[in-house]
Each structure stands twice: as structure tokens, then as C-alpha cells.
Enzyme design. Structure first.
Site, PDB file in Angstrom:
ATOM      1  N   GLY B  69      32.383  32.976   8.400  1.00  0.00           N
ATOM      2  CA  GLY B  69      31.947  33.474   7.105  1.00  0.00           C
ATOM      3  C   GLY B  69      32.652  32.739   5.977  1.00  0.00           C
ATOM      4  CB  THR B  70      36.123  31.496   5.696  1.00  0.00           C
ATOM      5  OG1 THR B  70      36.715  32.796   5.802  1.00  0.00           O
ATOM      6  CG2 THR B  70      36.951  30.636   4.762  1.00  0.00           C
ATOM      7  CD  GLN B 177      33.885  44.003   5.339  1.00  0.00           C
ATOM      8  OE1 GLN B 177      33.586  44.939   6.087  1.00  0.00           O
ATOM      9  NE2 GLN B 177      34.836  43.132   5.643  1.00  0.00           N
ATOM     10  CB  SER B 194      31.746  36.817   8.806  1.00  0.00           C
ATOM     11  OG  SER B 194      32.661  36.686   9.861  1.00  0.00           O
ATOM     12  CG  HIS B 196      34.871  38.006  13.004  1.00  0.00           C
ATOM     13  ND1 HIS B 196      35.979  38.772  12.777  1.00  0.00           N
ATOM     14  CD2 HIS B 196      34.769  37.174  11.960  1.00  0.00           C
ATOM     15  CE1 HIS B 196      36.527  38.402  11.632  1.00  0.00           C
ATOM     16  NE2 HIS B 196      35.817  37.434  11.128  1.00  0.00           N
ATOM     17  CB  CYS B 321      55.467  45.753   2.141  1.00  0.00           C
ATOM     18  SG  CYS B 321      54.452  47.216   2.283  1.00  0.00           S
TER      19      CYS B 321
END
Lengths: 474, 474
Positions: B69-70, B177, B194, B196, B321
């Protein structure tokens, strides 16, 4: 059904299949995530990287997985060129590199860079000295394949790498064809390879950038694969690729290479004995173990491939008629060898000797039938009674010293067949001029002259296509 | 073990697995070759393209397969921008696009292009009118996702597409998505997705360029996939991707979407009831069926994810984080919501209700224990007796109207916890100034003020990091 095109894509190695199946269950999650599925995927990815690095002979942190060998080459070339922009903008590459290198070079040139092509000899091999001579002060990168994908010729990469290292210029090695058979020796800087060439699944390439090599990845990047290959990792396929490459590093591989080398030697020897007017091309000594290429005069490559396919043999060809652009292979062109009737045989791991024998049995009859359908006389050059070619504007008995053959609009191998038909009608010293707008003629008429010991005078511009002049010598 | 991170990667769909296994045997050869193995591969590739196109709602010749997808996003953005260079060099995109869009936009900007970011509301949704207002005459491309990957908010793509069409500007939709749940409606020009994300294998993306859209692929190309995606096709994975997407277009999918929507609604309702100081983020109505995100005040996201992982739940987070750069999610920042203690739950197809109930059972205790370990008082704002923070240079009883809290060198959520500890020690109208060099503080201190109905005065430059000023209102 013998599949003889391992150089295009090898059937999936059993180890690859097994590893792929296992990692479909274990390796589908995002290896960048910290939860258990992600950690499991990360472990698989790390292990695959270590296995692949060991097989290549590099450090794991020098190796990234790309979506294909093509991507590895494109990224490798652009990454070094960008990082070394201040050193210069010149890319040096051999004339017989894979199209992925040439495409990257074209993009570089379009962006204002320069390139220099190092010629090869008639066997398709570069001289290391010629590469060294091309290393001007502004050379940013050299690209030389480890072995040629079309004719199997191995390049002197170790020697080239040493000379590049002395000159302080990085060497990129496209190792797609040779990596299944062993590590690439020498002090190369960047290496690219493709898993589906060694029996791994498609969708996986390797890009290795040795420590100390300046490298600046181009295009949009993300945090994956050290910023050198964007997009979610193709993990099950990566695991399968690494496992099968590791499997090929066992002792059986050198035994298998020796066995296939013998089979290829048999093809190299027997084909010219069994089929008239055949040229075996590529280096007879410095070559891949499993690959042999030959060209058949007066044969249409596409038709011959079709006949071989019907007989159960899958092979490929560099003939113009098998390419969508109708341009013969740039590799054969760089070697100055015949492109018509071109057949590449690349034996997969485990090919049975009987399959090769069967190939040698059926090939002569198939070539003969293709030639018959094209109207090739049994011994074309010795056929002064051959009919004048259709549409030929000249070539009457009154002016035999200079014949013109009009082959405009006719595709390979017709222009060469027409030339062969009439060469006997001019006296020794006389010329035949072939008018042709087929790109293959530019390559095959001179190659025919070499094979037939006739003189290729040269090419003249013509209203349509070009006029190729041949002087009869024998 | 419940895996709740389908938005990162969905486990392999059974149909994908079956198709992958079948095509490992049938689809390993080069689909560009003319022999039987190649023709078989070509048939599989053509059928996969037809199936995927049908599922997307486009013509097969408008769709190519990419390695991810990227890659589809990167190629889609650069291809339109290059083709429309004469129209202008401005790229308009929403503030909450996937990082792949942002990376492509950065490359565009570095090459001299311009970009404009369209803001989102507090629920992460763009207003179609805001996009239309950004369409200056030199706008070459608009990029708006169909639904957000972090908070699940659906964007008004159909409306945006209509406005773009009126303005004659192409719209690229990142549908990664939403595509598993249905077609993207409207007159978009380019779509990326994408495999996956929908239960296909990794290594496959879709790039759709509708007829009539000017498109010039960038970078080195080859003859594969209409020149829009270079490299050997990842065929078994492509077949599996297409088969599983087609399977998702059956009637069960809308039933499953409804079922997951109910489970997500339950999380949206119950988490704030069960856990104090939680903010559920994202649009409650315009949202993906399976995704919900919430942030827990005074919680360290990485620690909470670790606790959830130990309890068997795999989720992800946009907290700083959990990112390698220690910067909170740009999506949460654009929404102006809390980033600390952020949890994204995205339910895979088939998630059992009992797993969600179990999640709701364990979450409150885990959040409580994380807060306890961080020394968060039960009701921080109402704790005037709280000890002065370690290393605080000011804040003595003698000068209660203006306290300074030194949280330099301390990471999220500590700066907010320290603020909460002392806010009760200044009178209403007094201020607390938090010194912090943690990027998350810039986002979370204002978000805390909104949640706590305190006044966020603003940020001042400081010798190290920044000084964030909060005025006590309640």
C-alpha cells in the site's frame, strides 16, 4: 514437462515452500509492533536477515529486503548516486547489464547525470581494464553484473571490484543470476539480488550496502528496513527466500552445479552438430553452470519458441520478435552476435539428463520445419536460381554486380533470408543492398556476414528504414 | 489470545491462504513469457486483476498491483504530481493522512513543490468545504483518506470527490483502512490500498488510476503492470489478495461489520465508565466498524501496551513513548486530543464478543496499576497536599499564585502528572508553568486543560524545551 527457463524464474524450492507455509501462521503481523505477534514476526525477520547475510557474505545490518531484485537495483543505484553527488554524476556500467540497471541509468541521465557504457567482447564479457579506464575523476558509481542473464557469461567482478576500490569508486554488483550458485567474491560495495531466481518466492529482493559506502536512499522513505526499503515487510516470503538461499549454500549445490555444467556442455557441443547454421553465444569458460544460449540463422525466434512449447519445452529468447518492442536484446547487440532464432536454455536445479537429451532430439526437426515454412532453401548461399524476392525493385540478370533487395515492412528473419537467397547471384566483389525497416536487421545482417565470411560494408540512411550493404567475398 | 490490531495487519484470511497455496504451484513463472507456465501465470494475474477491479469498482485496466500500500500511495502521488506539473505544483492533503502520504508530500516539497494541510475537527474529520477552499488554481492533487487508520474516523470522500471534480483537480484516496468493508464511493481519480489490511498476504498493494486521469509514473519503470509498478509480479500473493478481497464482498461482510460495530460501541461506552480519566477519540458516527481509540490520562502508553500484552491483548498506540521518534501521533495532534496512554483497538473479522468483554474486565485494573506505579494520586487535581515534584525550583508555600514545575528530562506522562499534582496548590486564577522538553507535553498539556476545564494560556520559549503555562479555573 521440462521447464528450461530458470533464469526468468525458478520453481519454488521445497525448503521455500515449507518455510512460507510455516511463516504464514507465525509471520503475518507487523514486526514493528511490541506485542507477541509482532515480536514473533520480528524474530522471523531478524533470523531471515541473518541467514541471508550469511549466504551473501555480509553483515546482517548491511542487508535489507526489498520487494524485488528490480527494486534492489533501482534503490541501490539511486542511493549511491545521490550520496556521491559531490564526487561526480557519472555512472559507468557494462553494456550487458540487466534492464533494471539500464532503466535506473536512464532516470539518472534524464536528471542531468552522465553515463558511460563499457563494451563487452564477442562472448559478452567486460575487460576489467576497460572498466578501470572508464573511471574518470567524476565517476560516482560503477555497475557490473556478476553474470549475464541472457548468455550466462560471468564478469570479472572480483578484479573489477579491486580496481574500483583502488580508484575509490563504489561498485554495485547485480548478482541476480549468480547468487544461487555462491557468494560474489571481492570488495564490491553494493549488491542486488532476487529471490525468485534461486527458488524463493517472488516479492523479495536483497539490497546489500557494505559499511563505509556512502548511501542516501531516494524517494519517500519510512522507518522499515533501515529506511532503505519502504512498505510493510513481505515477511512470509522473506522467510522463505532466506531459508531457500541458505539451503543452496549446502555442499549439494556445487555437485549440482557440476552436473548441470556437464548438461550445458552437451548442449553447447551437440546443438551446432545437430542443427546447421547455429551460433552458440556466451563465454564457454567463464559462465553460469546452468545457462546456454544459441541463435539459429533463418529462424523466427517466436515461432521456434512456440514449436518448442508445443513439444513441451519452456525456453526464452532475445530475438526481436519475442519482445514487445520488436527490438532484439541489447545483450546480443552489444556482443555483435546474431539475434534471430535465439534460444536461451537455463536449467533449473535437478533437471534430468533425459530431458536435455530429449531437447536435443526434438530441436533439429523443429528448426528445420520453421526454416521450411519460411522458404529457406537447404543451402541458401549456394542457390543462384533462387527466385527474386517479392517486391524487389532491382536484381535483374542484366546488372548482377549490385543487387538491391527490398525487405521493407518484413520482419526478422526475412531480411537475412532474402539476403542469403540472392548473395549467390552477384559475383565475388559485387554487393547486395538490403532495404529494411526492421531493427533486427541492423544487428543480424552484420552477424550473418561474420558467420558467412562475407564483408559487411555498412549502413546508409534510406527514405524508410536503412540500406545495409554487403559485399560478396566467398 | 485476542489480537486487536487488525488496522496494522489482519491475520491471513482462509480464502487467501487457500489461493496462495494453489498459486504457489501454478503461478511461480513469469507472466510475460509465452510458454505454458508463463501463460498459466498470466491467466492467474488477469483473473486476479479482474476480481480486484470488481471489488474496488473500477476497470481492470485501471488497476495495477504494487508491492505494498505504501508503494501504491508513493507512486500514485508522484505520478499525478508529475503529470500535472503544468497545472501547478500544489498538493493539498488532510492533516491526518497516513505517513506514506506525508512522506510523499515531503519529497514533493523537497523537490520544490508546495503543500497545504487541511485541518480536521476534534473528531479527526475534514470538512469537505475546507478541502474545496484549499483548491487554488495551482493545485495539482488532493489526497484524502477514506477513513483514518488511528482513530477510525471516516472522511467525506464522496463529497470531497465531487468538489474536486467540479474544480478539475484529481483526488487520491488512500483506502487502506476502508476497502475491506466496501467500495469507496464517488468520483475519485486515484485509489491506493493494501492487501494485508484485509487479510491478504503482505507484499501486495493496489493502485487504481481512473481513465482520464493524467498520470506519469516516476522513477525507473519496466514493462510490468502497465509501466506503473516495476519488478517481477508477486503473483501467488496477488492471487491470494484478490481472492480474499472478493470473498469480503459477500453479504456476510455487512453483517460482520454490524456485529463489530456493536462490539466497538460497547467499548466506546464502557471504557469511560470503567476507567476514570479516559477520553474516547474519533468520530462516534462516521467511523470504521471495527476500530476504536481512547487515551488514558496519567498513563504511559508503552507500559499499558506491555501490560495488555501480558494479559493477552495485542493493541497499538499513538503515544509518543511507543514511537521510535518519541513524538506523539500526528493524527492525535491534528485532532488536539490527549496522546498519553493511547490505545487503539481494531477488531479482526470474527472477533468473539467474549474477547471484548474480557478486555473490558482487565483494562481498568491494568490502567490503575500503571497509574499507581507512576505515583498518580487517586484524584490528582484535588490533592493540594501532594508533594512538590522532584527537582522543582519553585512552588514554595510563600508564592502560591504562580508555580513552576520543572519536568525537564522527564517523559510523557510525567509532565502532565506533575501539573495535575500541583494545580490544586495555586488559587483559582493563579498559574502553573511546566518546563518540559518532551514533545508530548506540547500536545497533552493543552488536552489536559480541555479535559479538566482549566485554561491553557500558551507556550513560551525556554532555555531547554518549552514553558507551558496553565491558569487554574476550577
Amino acid at each position: 514437462m521440462p521447464y528450461f527457463d530458470a533464469a526468468s524464474a525458478a520453481p519454488l524450492h521445497p525448503v521455500a515452500r515449507e518455510a512460507l507455509l510455516a511463516s504464514l501462521d507465525e509471520g503475518w503481523a507487523d514486526p514493528a509492533r511490541l506485542y507477541r505477534e509482532g515480536r514473533r514476526a520480528r524474530l522471523l525477520l531478524d533470523a531471515a536477515r541473518e541467514a541471508a547475510a550469511e549466504a551473501v557474505g555480509c553483515r546482517p545490518d548491511e542487508l535489507v529486503f526489498t520487494p524485488s531484485g528490480t527494486h534492489a537495483v533501482h534503490s541501490g543505484v539511486s542511493g549511491v548516486l545521490a550520496a556521491r553527488r559531490r564526487a561526480g554524476r557519472r555512472l559507468v556500467h557494462s553494456a550487458v547489464e540487466h534492464s533494471s540497471v539500464l532503466h535506473a541509468a536512464e532516470v539518472h541521465e534524464a536528471a542531468g547525470g552522465t553515463r558511460a557504457e563499457v563494451a563487452v567482447n564477442g562472448a559478452g564479457r567486460v575487460a576489467a581494464g576497460d572498466v578501470a579506464a572508464a573511471l574518470t575523476g567524476d565517476t560516482a558509481l560503477v555497475a557490473v553484473q556478476s553474470a549475464n542473464h541472457e548468455v550466462g557469461t560471468e564478469q570479472p567482478v572480483e578484479e573489477v571490484a579491486g580496481l574500483c576500490q583502488e580508484a575509490g569508486v563504489p561498485l554495485l554488483v547485480d548478482a541476480a543470476q549468480s547468487l544461487p550458485w555462491g557468494r560474489v567474491p571481492g570488495a564490491w560495495s553494493v549488491l542486488a539480488a532476487s529471490a525468485h531466481k534461486w527458488g524463493g518466492p517472488p516479492g523479495v529482493g536483497l539490497l546489500v550496502v557494505r559499511k563505509g559506502t556512502r548511501f542516501a536512499p531516494q524517494g519517500p522513505a519510512d522507518e522499515r528496513e533501515s529506511g532503505r526499503s519502504a512498505g510493510f515487510e513481505n515477511l512470509p516470503a522473506i522467510v522463505a527466500a532466506a531459508a531457500s538461499l541458505r539451503a543452496l549454500r549446502g555442499p549439494e549445490t556445487s555437485a549440482e552445479a557440476a552436473r548441470l555444467r556437464t548438461l550445458v556442455d552437451r548442449i553447447r557441443t551437440r546443438v551446432p552438430e545437430l542443427v546447421p547454421d547455429v551460433e552458440v553465444v556466451g563465454d564457454p569458460v567463464h559462465r553460469l553452470p546452468h545457462l546456454v544460449t544459441f541463435s539459429c540463422l533463418y529462424v523466427d525466434g517466436e515461432t521456434l519458441l512456440g514449436e518448442l512449447d508445443r513439444a513441451g519445452f519452456s525456453v526464452s529468447s532475445g530475438s526481436s520478435c519475442t519482445s514487445s518492442t520488436l527490438i532484439p536484446s541489447h545483450v546480443l547487440r552489444a556482443m555483435g552476435v546474431l539475434s534471430e532464432g535465439n534460444v536461451r536454455v537455463s536449467l533449473p536445479y535437478g533437471t534430468a539428463e533425459a530431458e536435455v537429451e530429449r531437447f536435443l532430439e526434438v530441436l533439429p526437426g523443429l528448426v528445420r520445419s520453421v526454416r521450411e515454412r519460411l522458404g529457406v532453401p537447404a543451402a541458401p548461399a549456394e542457390a543462384p536460381e533462387a527466385a527474386a524476392p517479392q517486391g524487389a525493385p532491382a536484381g535483374t540478370a542484366a546488372e548482377p554486380a549490385d543487387l538491391v533487395v527490398d525487405a521493407l515492412g518484413r520482419r526478422c528473419p526475412i531480411p537475412v533470408i532474402e539476403l542469403a537467397k540472392v548473395i549467390g547471384r552477384v559475383p565475388v566483389g559485387g554487393t547486395v543492398t538490403v532495404l529494411s525497416d526492421d531493427e533486427a536487421a541492423r544487428q543480424d545482417i552484420p552477424a550473418w556476414c561474420t558467420m558467412r565470411e562475407q564483408e559487411y560494408v555498412g549502413e546508409r540512411a534510406a527514405e524508410r528504414g536503412a540500406a545495409y550493404v554487403v559485399r560478396r567475398r566467398v
